[in-house]
Write a protein that holds these residues in place. Structure first.
Motif, PDB file in Angstrom:
ATOM      1  N   VAL A 117       0.815  -1.217   0.000  1.00 42.07           N
ATOM      2  CA  VAL A 117       0.000   0.000   0.000  1.00 42.07           C
ATOM      3  C   VAL A 117       0.852   1.271   0.000  1.00 42.07           C
ATOM      4  O   VAL A 117       0.469   2.288  -0.580  1.00 42.07           O
ATOM      5  CB  VAL A 117      -0.972   0.017   1.206  1.00 42.07           C
ATOM      6  N   LYS A 118       2.023   1.230   0.638  1.00 44.33           N
ATOM      7  CA  LYS A 118       2.822   2.449   0.789  1.00 44.33           C
ATOM      8  C   LYS A 118       3.279   2.995  -0.558  1.00 44.33           C
ATOM      9  O   LYS A 118       3.105   4.186  -0.855  1.00 44.33           O
ATOM     10  CB  LYS A 118       4.031   2.169   1.700  1.00 44.33           C
ATOM     11  N   ILE A 119       3.875   2.141  -1.400  1.00 46.15           N
ATOM     12  CA  ILE A 119       4.392   2.599  -2.705  1.00 46.15           C
ATOM     13  C   ILE A 119       3.257   3.100  -3.569  1.00 46.15           C
ATOM     14  O   ILE A 119       3.382   4.106  -4.264  1.00 46.15           O
ATOM     15  CB  ILE A 119       5.107   1.427  -3.395  1.00 46.15           C
ATOM     16  N   ASN A 120       2.135   2.388  -3.563  1.00 45.82           N
ATOM     17  CA  ASN A 120       1.006   2.775  -4.399  1.00 45.82           C
ATOM     18  C   ASN A 120       0.428   4.124  -3.978  1.00 45.82           C
ATOM     19  O   ASN A 120       0.069   4.944  -4.826  1.00 45.82           O
ATOM     20  CB  ASN A 120      -0.076   1.695  -4.349  1.00 45.82           C
ATOM     21  N   LEU A 121       0.344   4.375  -2.688  1.00 45.07           N
ATOM     22  CA  LEU A 121      -0.177   5.653  -2.211  1.00 45.07           C
ATOM     23  C   LEU A 121       0.777   6.811  -2.523  1.00 45.07           C
ATOM     24  O   LEU A 121       0.346   7.890  -2.948  1.00 45.07           O
ATOM     25  CB  LEU A 121      -0.443   5.589  -0.711  1.00 45.07           C
ATOM     26  N   ALA A 122       2.072   6.599  -2.337  1.00 46.67           N
ATOM     27  CA  ALA A 122       3.043   7.664  -2.590  1.00 46.67           C
ATOM     28  C   ALA A 122       3.097   8.003  -4.082  1.00 46.67           C
ATOM     29  O   ALA A 122       3.076   9.184  -4.463  1.00 46.67           O
ATOM     30  CB  ALA A 122       4.429   7.255  -2.084  1.00 46.67           C
ATOM     31  N   PHE A 123       3.169   6.980  -4.913  1.00 47.08           N
ATOM     32  CA  PHE A 123       3.186   7.225  -6.362  1.00 47.08           C
ATOM     33  C   PHE A 123       1.888   7.897  -6.795  1.00 47.08           C
ATOM     34  O   PHE A 123       1.894   8.808  -7.635  1.00 47.08           O
ATOM     35  CB  PHE A 123       3.369   5.897  -7.104  1.00 47.08           C
ATOM     36  N   GLY A 124       0.785   7.463  -6.200  1.00 47.91           N
ATOM     37  CA  GLY A 124      -0.499   8.050  -6.551  1.00 47.91           C
ATOM     38  C   GLY A 124      -0.560   9.526  -6.246  1.00 47.91           C
ATOM     39  O   GLY A 124      -1.138  10.312  -7.011  1.00 47.91           O
ATOM     40  N   LEU A 160      -4.217   3.519  -8.453  1.00 46.98           N
ATOM     41  CA  LEU A 160      -3.394   2.812  -7.465  1.00 46.98           C
ATOM     42  C   LEU A 160      -3.624   3.365  -6.060  1.00 46.98           C
ATOM     43  O   LEU A 160      -3.721   2.608  -5.084  1.00 46.98           O
ATOM     44  CB  LEU A 160      -1.923   2.926  -7.854  1.00 46.98           C
ATOM     45  N   LEU A 161      -3.706   4.701  -5.951  1.00 52.05           N
ATOM     46  CA  LEU A 161      -3.912   5.319  -4.634  1.00 52.05           C
ATOM     47  C   LEU A 161      -5.233   4.876  -4.015  1.00 52.05           C
ATOM     48  O   LEU A 161      -5.276   4.469  -2.844  1.00 52.05           O
ATOM     49  CB  LEU A 161      -3.856   6.839  -4.765  1.00 52.05           C
ATOM     50  N   TRP A 162      -6.306   4.933  -4.781  1.00 50.55           N
ATOM     51  CA  TRP A 162      -7.616   4.635  -4.203  1.00 50.55           C
ATOM     52  C   TRP A 162      -7.804   3.148  -3.921  1.00 50.55           C
ATOM     53  O   TRP A 162      -8.526   2.773  -2.992  1.00 50.55           O
ATOM     54  CB  TRP A 162      -8.721   5.156  -5.115  1.00 50.55           C
ATOM     55  N   THR A 163      -7.158   2.295  -4.711  1.00 55.52           N
ATOM     56  CA  THR A 163      -7.237   0.870  -4.397  1.00 55.52           C
ATOM     57  C   THR A 163      -6.504   0.572  -3.096  1.00 55.52           C
ATOM     58  O   THR A 163      -6.986  -0.193  -2.250  1.00 55.52           O
ATOM     59  CB  THR A 163      -6.653   0.032  -5.542  1.00 55.52           C
ATOM     60  N   ALA A 164      -5.328   1.185  -2.921  1.00 59.32           N
ATOM     61  CA  ALA A 164      -4.587   1.003  -1.666  1.00 59.32           C
ATOM     62  C   ALA A 164      -5.380   1.550  -0.493  1.00 59.32           C
ATOM     63  O   ALA A 164      -5.475   0.912   0.569  1.00 59.32           O
ATOM     64  CB  ALA A 164      -3.228   1.690  -1.766  1.00 59.32           C
ATOM     65  N   GLN A 165      -5.967   2.738  -0.654  1.00 58.04           N
ATOM     66  CA  GLN A 165      -6.764   3.335   0.417  1.00 58.04           C
ATOM     67  C   GLN A 165      -7.934   2.449   0.793  1.00 58.04           C
ATOM     68  O   GLN A 165      -8.209   2.208   1.978  1.00 58.04           O
ATOM     69  CB  GLN A 165      -7.254   4.718  -0.031  1.00 58.04           C
ATOM     70  N   GLY A 166      -8.671   1.970  -0.215  1.00 56.27           N
ATOM     71  CA  GLY A 166      -9.839   1.136   0.067  1.00 56.27           C
ATOM     72  C   GLY A 166      -9.473  -0.165   0.743  1.00 56.27           C
ATOM     73  O   GLY A 166     -10.204  -0.661   1.606  1.00 56.27           O
ATOM     74  N   THR A 167      -8.328  -0.719   0.365  1.00 60.53           N
ATOM     75  CA  THR A 167      -7.857  -1.951   1.007  1.00 60.53           C
ATOM     76  C   THR A 167      -7.628  -1.725   2.490  1.00 60.53           C
ATOM     77  O   THR A 167      -8.019  -2.536   3.338  1.00 60.53           O
ATOM     78  CB  THR A 167      -6.549  -2.419   0.339  1.00 60.53           C
ATOM     79  N   ILE A 168      -6.997  -0.610   2.833  1.00 59.49           N
ATOM     80  CA  ILE A 168      -6.753  -0.281   4.232  1.00 59.49           C
ATOM     81  C   ILE A 168      -8.074  -0.109   4.977  1.00 59.49           C
ATOM     82  O   ILE A 168      -8.260  -0.616   6.087  1.00 59.49           O
ATOM     83  CB  ILE A 168      -5.899   1.000   4.331  1.00 59.49           C
TER      84      ILE A 168
END
Length: 516
Positions: A117-124, A160-168
């Motif tokens: 989740v970290k890489i996806n959120l930062a890149f997003g 990528l950001l929103w998928t990582a966020q929703g997973t959390i």
């Protein structure tokens, strides 16, 4: 138990507080909290079960990432047309944005499960900065290529950001706390849009005509969005998170690109009924185009558009907090809460959009303030005057726009909660959220494209109302049949290479593994 913990290199912490996030105890007697050593697991608040790698701490962090990135993007978009008097450029950028968002959102679960989740959120977060930079650049030069590129890049980043966020948001909390976690996240996230709306409101407080926001507005958004991308780098990955009930998030121990692409199909095979939620996914961003461009940008002056955006996102906070806490009311079984939530959506859709139908009595030509090309003559000399907050006819539309924001929160909260009720698995949740964001964005791309081709406001409105009602009809069997009072751990472990020993640190805790 303490001896076993020491052998495993963990440090048990005894507490008499309940392991979940609600006030009533989930079980009687003291509960021994088993955490590994290290700074990530140093207990910061024992009563509320907070440590750096705890679900609550991580949720608040990701909420502030979204506060600074998509929250500011929403504040800018909420003014209609990306803050410009002519919405065509923003329409074209958003069409590119949601087209790539649809692809990378749909497959976003694969990237999140593989990369974390970290890489996806930062890149997003970086994509939001570049998008705002391109809008600023277009104020001083004709750069359509850069504008469309930035929109397409943001689609990749946002997927990528929103998928990582929703997973959390739907896999980190215990299943009895998922409504509250949504409420906390959505409130903080939309507080970003509320505060972000204050930037253009302050910058354009004296601008009563239709027009474009100032350079300072864009620069403020760019700085805040960049800070959000940096903050994302401080998050933990899902494998490090430990819940207060001594369980970890269900993941693949050894994910590969092959296993994660295959996991998309396995998710649908495990729960094929989720396909009936796809219409809800499709129209969950469909109405933004109409609300932002056909209502806010079309009918109000610049400063009132900013005020409307503030009220819209304030309403989102209120709606999320009310529904989020209501969905976690343990006095009612979860299956009963799901049915009540569905009934509420039917009523809200008819009531709020019914009010919108009464208001939608103007055409594009009625609000066209543009000039005939090559002249200083208006296209429509009798165009409706933009409404200002000091006008006597502002109150009714103000409340309508407020309730549009409230409705958005009710819809998004319901969709996230329905998905969270189907599984507690981080891996499966990532795929559910990926489907959600991908299909949501495909719908948004279609609607932004239709708006750029000057679809009539009335047709835009009708498409919203009809699609929302059809989506609820399709979702009814899922809510009625597939949402149960709990999800067993063995069901969540299906399709992964993990066992109960991998995700439950305290195997004596029967409640954590779905026992009696």
């Amino acid at each position: 138990m303490a001896e076993k913990a020491e052998e495993a290199g963990t440090a048990p912490v005894e507490t008499t507080a309940p392991f979940d996030d609600s006030s009533p105890p989930a079980h009687d007697g003291p509960h021994e909290l088993v955490l590994p050593g290290g700074w990530k697991y140093k207990v910061l608040n024992q009563k509320h079960h907070i440590w750096y790698a705890s679900p609550k701490f991580q949720l608040v962090m990701v909420a502030f990432v979204c506060f600074l990135c998509p929250g500011m993007f929403n504040a800018l978009g909420g003014m209609g047309g990306g803050g410009k008097s002519d919405a065509t450029l923003a329409d074209n950028m958003n069409t590119a944005l949601y087209s790539t968002f649809a692809v990378f959102g749909f497959f976003g679960g694969t990237f999140v499960n593989k990369l974390g989740v970290k890489i996806n959120l930062a890149f997003g977060g970086i994509g939001y900065c570049i998008y705002a930079i391109s809008l600023l650049a277009s104020e001083h030069a004709y750069v359509p290529g850069f504008n469309i590129f930035s929109g397409a890049l943001l689609g990749v980043c946002a997927g990528l950001l929103w998928t990582a966020q929703g997973t959390i948001m739907i896999s980190y909390p215990h299943e009895i706390s998922k409504g509250r976690y949504f409420a906390w996240f959505w409130a903080i996230f939309n507080m970003g849009a509320v505060i972000g709306s204050l930037i253009p409101l302050a910058q354009n407080i004296d601008q009563k005509g239709a027009g474009t926001v100032s350079d300072g507005t864009y620069i403020g958004f760019i700085v805040l969005m960049f800070l959000g991308a940096v903050l994302a780098l401080l998050l933990c990955n899902a494998k490090d998170v430990i819940r207060p009930d001594n369980t970890k998030v269900v993941l693949m121990k050894n994910p590969s690109w092959q296993t994660e692409f295959k996991g998309l199909w396995e998710t649908l095979r495990f729960e094929p009924f989720v396909i009936l939620l796809f219409p809800m996914f499709w129209c969950s961003n469909w109405f933004y185009t109409y609300q932002q461009n056909a209502v806010n940008a079309a009918r109000f002056d610049v400063r009132t558009r900013a005020l409307n955006g503030l009220l819209y996102y304030a309403a989102q906070i209120i709606g999320a907090l009310i529904l989020g806490y209501a969905l976690d009311m343990e006095r009612f079984r979860r299956s009963v809460r799901a049915k009540a939530c569905l009934a509420m959506l039917y009523v809200a859709t008819m009531a709020i959009w019914g009010g919108g139908y009464a208001y939608q009595n103007y055409t594009r030509f009625d609000v066209d303030h543009s000039l005939i090309e090559g002249t200083d003559q208006p296209v429509n000399p009798n165009a409706l005057k933009p409404v200002d907050w000091t006008d006597s006819d502002y109150v009714g539309p103000m409340f309508l726009y407020f309730f549009y924001g409230l409705y958005d929160a009710l819809w998004q909260a319901s969709v996230y909660w329905f998905m969270g009720a189907l599984s507690n698995s981080g891996r499966r949740s990532a795929n559910y959220v990926g489907f959600y964001k991908g299909i949501q964005s495909a719908g948004a791309a279609v609607m932004w494209s239709r708006d750029s081709h000057k679809m009539s406001f009335k047709d835009e409105f009708i498409s919203n109302w009809v699609l929302l009602m059809v989506a609820l009809l399709c979702a009814t069997p899922v809510i009625w049949v597939k949402i149960h009072d709990t999800v067993r751990l063995e069901d969540d472990l299906q399709g992964t290479d993990e066992t109960a020993e991998d995700v439950v640190l305290d195997l004596h805790n029967k409640e954590a593994i779905g026992g009696a």
